[in-house]
Design an enzyme around this catalytic site. Structure first.
Site, PDB file in Angstrom:
ATOM      1  NE  ARG A   1      -3.812  -1.903  -0.246  1.00 51.57           N
ATOM      2  CZ  ARG A   1      -3.898  -2.632  -1.364  1.00 51.57           C
ATOM      3  NH1 ARG A   1      -3.270  -2.647  -2.464  1.00 51.57           N
ATOM      4  NH2 ARG A   1      -4.931  -3.650  -1.375  1.00 51.57           N
TER       5      ARG A   1
ATOM      6  CD  GLU B   1      -2.925   0.686  -4.035  1.00 52.94           C
ATOM      7  OE1 GLU B   1      -3.699   0.505  -4.933  1.00 52.94           O
ATOM      8  OE2 GLU B   1      -2.988   0.754  -2.867  1.00 52.94           O
TER       9      GLU B   1
ATOM     10  CB  SER C   1      19.036  13.506   1.780  1.00 52.44           C
ATOM     11  OG  SER C   1      19.851  12.364   2.367  1.00 52.44           O
TER      12      SER C   1
END
Length: 159
Positions: free
Chosen positions: A88, A91, A114
């Site tokens: 997730r 995603e 960074s």
């Protein structure tokens, strides 16, 4: 013993002793996100802190040198993560990654966030329709710098 075997021992010992990641972080005075990541093999743990952790976990002190070694960071077992929680997050980056990149460039210029000079946090936020997960990534902005062969930064057009 290799790092993966030590990580397995850490996870099993933590659960067997009923210790939270926060309790382990508190034992060494480090942030919970860093400590959890380090104990899962993503950061070297200074030997003096490693000794505290192995004692608290009840695992053999022979793990300390491996915990102190610089690890091979990153990498997941598959190119697309299959663990539902990690997937997730993956995603979310697929959906919002392009927008985040554009907004970083618009607000900061050509560069990156960074992950070396970095802080991450997870918080639980109560909400009437169900608790919310708040994930914060806080990384230093690093502008791209083109350098010439003699390592003198070029001003102007990149190569």
């Amino acid at each position: 013993m290799n790092r993966n075997e030590i990580t397995e021992q850490i996870v099993v010992a933590r659960l067997a002793k009923g210790l939270s990641w926060q309790e382990l972080a508190d034992a060494i005075g480090r942030p919970v996100m860093w400590t959890t990541s380090a104990l899962l093999g993503q950061h070297p743990i200074p030997a003096e802190l490693g000794r505290v952790l192995v004692k608290k976990l009840g695992i053999d002190e022979s793990a300390v040198p491996t915990l102190a070694a610089v690890p091979m960071r990153g990498g997941l077992p598959t190119s697309v993560p299959t663990d539902p929680t990690i997937y997730r997050l993956y995603e979310a980056l697929q959906v919002y990654g392009g927008a985040i990149k554009e907004l970083i460039h618009e607000q900061f210029g050509d560069g990156i966030m960074s992950a070396i000079n970095f802080h991450a946090d997870v918080q639980k936020k109560p909400h009437p329709s169900g608790d919310r997960v708040v994930v914060t990534f806080n990384g230093k902005f690093l502008p791209y710098q083109w350098v010439s062969a003699d390592d003198t930064p070029d001003v102007g057009v990149g190569h």
